[in-house]
Design a protein around this motif. Structure first.
Motif, PDB file in Angstrom:
ATOM      1  N   LYS A 182       0.956  -1.273   0.030  1.00  0.00           N
ATOM      2  CA  LYS A 182      -0.079  -0.054  -0.099  1.00  0.00           C
ATOM      3  C   LYS A 182       0.937   1.239  -0.158  1.00  0.00           C
ATOM      4  CE  LYS A 182      -4.106   2.338   1.758  1.00  0.00           C
ATOM      5  NZ  LYS A 182      -5.352   2.231   2.789  1.00  0.00           N
ATOM      6  N   VAL A 183       0.655   2.039  -0.845  1.00  0.00           N
ATOM      7  CA  VAL A 183       1.332   3.470  -0.966  1.00  0.00           C
ATOM      8  C   VAL A 183       0.516   4.605  -0.454  1.00  0.00           C
ATOM      9  CG1 VAL A 183       0.502   3.734  -3.550  1.00  0.00           C
ATOM     10  CG2 VAL A 183       2.501   4.938  -2.606  1.00  0.00           C
ATOM     11  N   ASP A 184       0.913   5.574   0.201  1.00  0.00           N
ATOM     12  CA  ASP A 184       0.313   6.606   0.689  1.00  0.00           C
ATOM     13  C   ASP A 184       0.462   7.557  -0.456  1.00  0.00           C
ATOM     14  OD1 ASP A 184      -0.930   8.883   1.797  1.00  0.00           O
ATOM     15  OD2 ASP A 184      -0.013   8.807   3.637  1.00  0.00           O
ATOM     16  N   THR A 185      -0.709   8.021  -1.127  1.00  0.00           N
ATOM     17  CA  THR A 185      -0.318   9.012  -2.438  1.00  0.00           C
ATOM     18  C   THR A 185      -0.991  10.462  -2.018  1.00  0.00           C
ATOM     19  OG1 THR A 185      -2.503   8.199  -3.320  1.00  0.00           O
ATOM     20  CG2 THR A 185      -0.528   7.072  -4.262  1.00  0.00           C
ATOM     21  N   GLY A 186      -1.586  10.449  -0.678  1.00  0.00           N
ATOM     22  CA  GLY A 186      -1.872  11.686  -0.392  1.00  0.00           C
ATOM     23  C   GLY A 186      -2.791  11.834   0.662  1.00  0.00           C
ATOM     24  N   LEU A 187      -3.404  10.486   1.124  1.00  0.00           N
ATOM     25  CA  LEU A 187      -4.665  10.642   2.073  1.00  0.00           C
ATOM     26  C   LEU A 187      -4.104  10.794   3.340  1.00  0.00           C
ATOM     27  CD1 LEU A 187      -7.474   9.928   3.012  1.00  0.00           C
ATOM     28  CD2 LEU A 187      -6.884   7.439   2.954  1.00  0.00           C
ATOM     29  N   GLY A 188      -2.623  10.342   3.828  1.00  0.00           N
ATOM     30  CA  GLY A 188      -2.266  10.733   4.899  1.00  0.00           C
ATOM     31  C   GLY A 188      -2.681   9.750   5.915  1.00  0.00           C
ATOM     32  N   ARG A 189      -2.756   8.454   5.694  1.00  0.00           N
ATOM     33  CA  ARG A 189      -3.615   7.635   6.575  1.00  0.00           C
ATOM     34  C   ARG A 189      -2.505   6.413   6.561  1.00  0.00           C
ATOM     35  NH1 ARG A 189      -9.750   5.785   6.101  1.00  0.00           N
ATOM     36  NH2 ARG A 189      -8.956   4.229   4.599  1.00  0.00           N
ATOM     37  N   GLY A 190      -3.058   5.214   5.884  1.00  0.00           N
ATOM     38  CA  GLY A 190      -2.284   4.160   5.805  1.00  0.00           C
ATOM     39  C   GLY A 190      -1.544   4.198   4.648  1.00  0.00           C
ATOM     40  N   GLY A 224       0.018  -7.168  -5.796  1.00  0.00           N
ATOM     41  CA  GLY A 224      -0.932  -5.823  -5.882  1.00  0.00           C
ATOM     42  C   GLY A 224      -0.340  -4.642  -5.329  1.00  0.00           C
ATOM     43  N   VAL A 225      -0.721  -3.516  -5.809  1.00  0.00           N
ATOM     44  CA  VAL A 225      -0.277  -2.278  -5.313  1.00  0.00           C
ATOM     45  C   VAL A 225      -1.556  -1.245  -5.147  1.00  0.00           C
ATOM     46  CG1 VAL A 225       0.871  -0.081  -5.780  1.00  0.00           C
ATOM     47  CG2 VAL A 225       2.223  -2.217  -6.021  1.00  0.00           C
ATOM     48  N   TRP A 226      -1.651  -0.671  -4.115  1.00  0.00           N
ATOM     49  CA  TRP A 226      -2.873   0.085  -3.814  1.00  0.00           C
ATOM     50  C   TRP A 226      -2.788   1.164  -2.950  1.00  0.00           C
ATOM     51  CZ3 TRP A 226      -6.729  -0.505   0.335  1.00  0.00           C
ATOM     52  CH2 TRP A 226      -6.232  -1.292   1.650  1.00  0.00           C
ATOM     53  N   THR A 227      -3.889   1.993  -3.089  1.00  0.00           N
ATOM     54  CA  THR A 227      -4.106   3.258  -2.357  1.00  0.00           C
ATOM     55  C   THR A 227      -5.448   3.423  -2.111  1.00  0.00           C
ATOM     56  OG1 THR A 227      -2.789   5.466  -2.003  1.00  0.00           O
ATOM     57  CG2 THR A 227      -4.055   5.022  -4.258  1.00  0.00           C
ATOM     58  N   HIS A 228      -5.627   4.740  -1.601  1.00  0.00           N
ATOM     59  CA  HIS A 228      -6.952   5.130  -1.148  1.00  0.00           C
ATOM     60  C   HIS A 228      -7.118   6.677  -1.539  1.00  0.00           C
ATOM     61  CE1 HIS A 228     -10.926   3.845   0.176  1.00  0.00           C
ATOM     62  NE2 HIS A 228     -11.013   5.126   0.749  1.00  0.00           N
ATOM     63  N   PHE A 229      -8.226   7.195  -1.943  1.00  0.00           N
ATOM     64  CA  PHE A 229      -8.202   8.647  -2.511  1.00  0.00           C
ATOM     65  C   PHE A 229      -8.805   9.351  -0.898  1.00  0.00           C
ATOM     66  CE2 PHE A 229      -9.137   7.051  -6.930  1.00  0.00           C
ATOM     67  CZ  PHE A 229      -8.346   7.946  -7.374  1.00  0.00           C
ATOM     68  N   ALA A 230      -8.411  10.572  -1.002  1.00  0.00           N
ATOM     69  CA  ALA A 230      -8.732  11.564   0.065  1.00  0.00           C
ATOM     70  C   ALA A 230     -10.146  12.155  -0.308  1.00  0.00           C
ATOM     71  CB  ALA A 230      -7.760  12.522   0.529  1.00  0.00           C
ATOM     72  N   HIS A 231     -10.421  12.441  -1.453  1.00  0.00           N
ATOM     73  CA  HIS A 231     -11.429  13.442  -2.025  1.00  0.00           C
ATOM     74  C   HIS A 231     -12.165  12.745  -3.138  1.00  0.00           C
ATOM     75  CE1 HIS A 231     -10.795  16.792   0.502  1.00  0.00           C
ATOM     76  NE2 HIS A 231      -9.462  16.555   0.356  1.00  0.00           N
ATOM     77  N   ALA A 232     -12.048  11.530  -3.598  1.00  0.00           N
ATOM     78  CA  ALA A 232     -12.960  10.934  -4.514  1.00  0.00           C
ATOM     79  C   ALA A 232     -14.293  11.251  -4.606  1.00  0.00           C
ATOM     80  CB  ALA A 232     -12.827   9.498  -4.591  1.00  0.00           C
ATOM     81  N   HIS A 280     -12.265  17.768  -7.210  1.00  0.00           N
ATOM     82  CA  HIS A 280     -11.072  18.187  -6.303  1.00  0.00           C
ATOM     83  C   HIS A 280      -9.751  17.848  -6.960  1.00  0.00           C
ATOM     84  CE1 HIS A 280      -8.747  18.562  -2.841  1.00  0.00           C
ATOM     85  NE2 HIS A 280      -9.866  19.103  -2.216  1.00  0.00           N
ATOM     86  N   PRO A 281      -8.859  18.832  -7.077  1.00  0.00           N
ATOM     87  CA  PRO A 281      -7.536  18.818  -7.706  1.00  0.00           C
ATOM     88  C   PRO A 281      -6.673  17.484  -7.334  1.00  0.00           C
ATOM     89  CG  PRO A 281      -7.538  20.467  -6.221  1.00  0.00           C
ATOM     90  CD  PRO A 281      -8.802  20.145  -6.316  1.00  0.00           C
ATOM     91  N   THR A 282      -6.885  16.958  -5.822  1.00  0.00           N
ATOM     92  CA  THR A 282      -6.135  15.885  -5.355  1.00  0.00           C
ATOM     93  C   THR A 282      -6.389  14.521  -6.058  1.00  0.00           C
ATOM     94  OG1 THR A 282      -7.743  15.426  -3.702  1.00  0.00           O
ATOM     95  CG2 THR A 282      -5.826  17.077  -3.174  1.00  0.00           C
ATOM     96  N   VAL A 283      -7.742  14.323  -6.697  1.00  0.00           N
ATOM     97  CA  VAL A 283      -8.103  13.171  -7.454  1.00  0.00           C
ATOM     98  C   VAL A 283      -7.033  12.772  -8.569  1.00  0.00           C
ATOM     99  CG1 VAL A 283      -9.798  11.958  -8.478  1.00  0.00           C
ATOM    100  CG2 VAL A 283     -10.500  13.340  -6.777  1.00  0.00           C
ATOM    101  N   LEU A 284      -6.752  13.640  -9.388  1.00  0.00           N
ATOM    102  CA  LEU A 284      -5.885  13.409 -10.386  1.00  0.00           C
ATOM    103  C   LEU A 284      -4.282  13.297  -9.773  1.00  0.00           C
ATOM    104  CD1 LEU A 284      -7.140  15.340 -13.362  1.00  0.00           C
ATOM    105  CD2 LEU A 284      -7.406  13.152 -13.052  1.00  0.00           C
ATOM    106  N   THR A 285      -3.982  14.158  -9.113  1.00  0.00           N
ATOM    107  CA  THR A 285      -2.649  14.190  -8.379  1.00  0.00           C
ATOM    108  C   THR A 285      -2.588  12.786  -7.739  1.00  0.00           C
ATOM    109  OG1 THR A 285      -2.812  16.486  -7.875  1.00  0.00           O
ATOM    110  CG2 THR A 285      -1.076  15.363  -6.563  1.00  0.00           C
ATOM    111  N   GLN A 286      -3.433  12.505  -6.911  1.00  0.00           N
ATOM    112  CA  GLN A 286      -3.228  10.971  -6.140  1.00  0.00           C
ATOM    113  C   GLN A 286      -3.084   9.887  -7.429  1.00  0.00           C
ATOM    114  OE1 GLN A 286      -6.281  11.452  -2.581  1.00  0.00           O
ATOM    115  NE2 GLN A 286      -4.624   9.756  -2.181  1.00  0.00           N
TER     116      GLN A 286
END
Length: 377
Positions: A124-132, A159-167, A172-178
């Motif tokens: 799991k990669v933290d792409t910007g949610l700041g959680r797991g 697998g590789v996975w992540t979770h959105f902060a603002h889906a 919200h600009p973070t969606v594409l950034t993440q």
């Protein structure tokens, strides 16, 4: 029975099929954590798989174990564990595991050695949610820590996975950034030698609104249960609510104008009226802050909680002309036209529909309807 939650499996199957269609070529993981959002873990899992879900997902190991021990063999991921967790039990049951830090990989590897099986791991990669997940340079460390363990044969990174902060905020600009960060992280893992089966980041909102995030697997949760993850968007996406919460009136009586109702007398009718006693309270998951605002329907009458929600009961003002009787059904929320919804309750109590359905208490029976014969317990 005084109060019950009706779980409509025809609606659930409809939602699974709808989400599969929205997912395109991606596989679909039905997220059934937290007792399937309060709907019933095993029953929901069976219906979801029967309707086309190719994966199941839960946060905690005990629910993953329950699924496997009930004979459900669908590919299964669990992702929230602490040091000392029963990784061996998961590996022996062919349950995929998530790792966000090197300690997790080390414990998973040790467990794999102990049971003589290779563990399937999703990094799991933290792409910007700041959680797991592993954040920033910790991602490179995590990937590189995994590679010798793969070479040993005790884990395989599938697998590789992540979770959105603002889906749930479509623009919200973070969606594409993440999303960009995620695909970069997956590419890094592949450059380091990981041979990925699935890359996944899309929750319910992203499944419905962001096709570019579908990748190899989508992970809808709330939408499975017929509730919109983006209630601010004027579109129900064709989803059908799965849970209806109902109760039978325990008492109907007349009260005079001005008579305070329930603890603290926070409500007093302006005119003589008829009130009904609903045998459900905050011990059953009815929000205490639904006092004076929680919506419900008794027959064709839309009304609301009158006075304080108590542990086991609350009162509704039915109006002076009501002909209601003890035993009549009150619908707190459901999916039929004219019925209040879980989203209505969320808006009136300043929360989200996720909380409304998952907080329905364990003493409220779940009545499963419209199950296929091969999906019933």
């Amino acid at each position: 029975m005084p109060v019950w939650a009706e779980i409509d499996h025809a609606a659930l199957a409809h939602n699974v099929r709808l989400l599969r269609a929205r997912a395109g070529d991606a596989q679909l993981m039905a997220v059934v954590k937290a007792d399937a959002y309060g709907h019933g873990l095993l029953q929901v899992a069976r219906t979801a798989v029967g309707a086309g879900a190719t994966w199941l997902g839960v946060a905690q190991m005990p629910e993953a174990f329950a699924l496997r021990d009930a004979g459900i063999t669908t590919r299964l991921l669990t992702w929230l564990a602490v040091p000392g967790a029963d990784f061996a039990g998961a590996i022996s049951r062919d349950i995929d595991l998530s790792a966000s830090a090197p300690w997790a990989l080390d414990e998973i590897a040790a467990a794999a050695r102990s049971v003589g099986r290779t563990a399937r791991v999703h990094l799991k990669v933290d792409t910007g949610l700041g959680r797991g997940g592993a954040y920033g340079p910790d991602w490179t460390t995590l990937v590189r820590h995994a590679r010798p363990l793969e070479a040993e044969g005790v884990i395989t990174v599938v697998g590789v996975w992540t979770h959105f902060a603002h889906a749930d905020a479509p623009n919200h600009p973070t969606v594409l950034t993440q999303q960009d960060r995620f695909f970069e992280a997956a590419a890094e893992a592949e450059r380091e030698g990981c041979r990925l089966e699935v890359r996944h980041l899309a929750n319910s909102a992203a499944t419905l609104l962001h096709p570019s995030a579908h990748a190899d697997l989508v992970r809808p949760g709330l939408a499975l249960y017929g509730l919109s993850p983006v209630p601010q968007v004027d579109d129900d996406f064709g989803l059908r609510p799965v849970m209806s919460l109902r109760a039978r009136l325990a008492l109907v009586k007349r009260l005079p104008a001005g008579q305070g109702i329930s603890y603290g007398h926070l409500y007093a009718p302006e005119h003589d009226t008829v009130v009904g006693l609903v045998p459900a309270g905050y011990a059953d998951g009815i929000p205490r802050n639904a006092t004076n605002v929680g919506p419900l329907a008794v027959g064709d009458t839309r009304t609301r909680v009158a006075g304080r929600v108590c542990m086991d009961q609350f009162v509704v003002d039915l109006g002076a002309g009501s002909g209601a009787r003890a035993g009549d059904v009150a619908t707190l929320f459901g999916g039929a036209p004219g019925e209040p919804t879980a989203q209505d309750w969320a808006e009136m109590t300043d929360t989200i529909s996720y909380e409304i359905v998952t907080r329905v208490g364990a003493r409220v029976p779940r009545i499963h309807v419209n199950q296929s014969p091969d999906e019933a317990p």
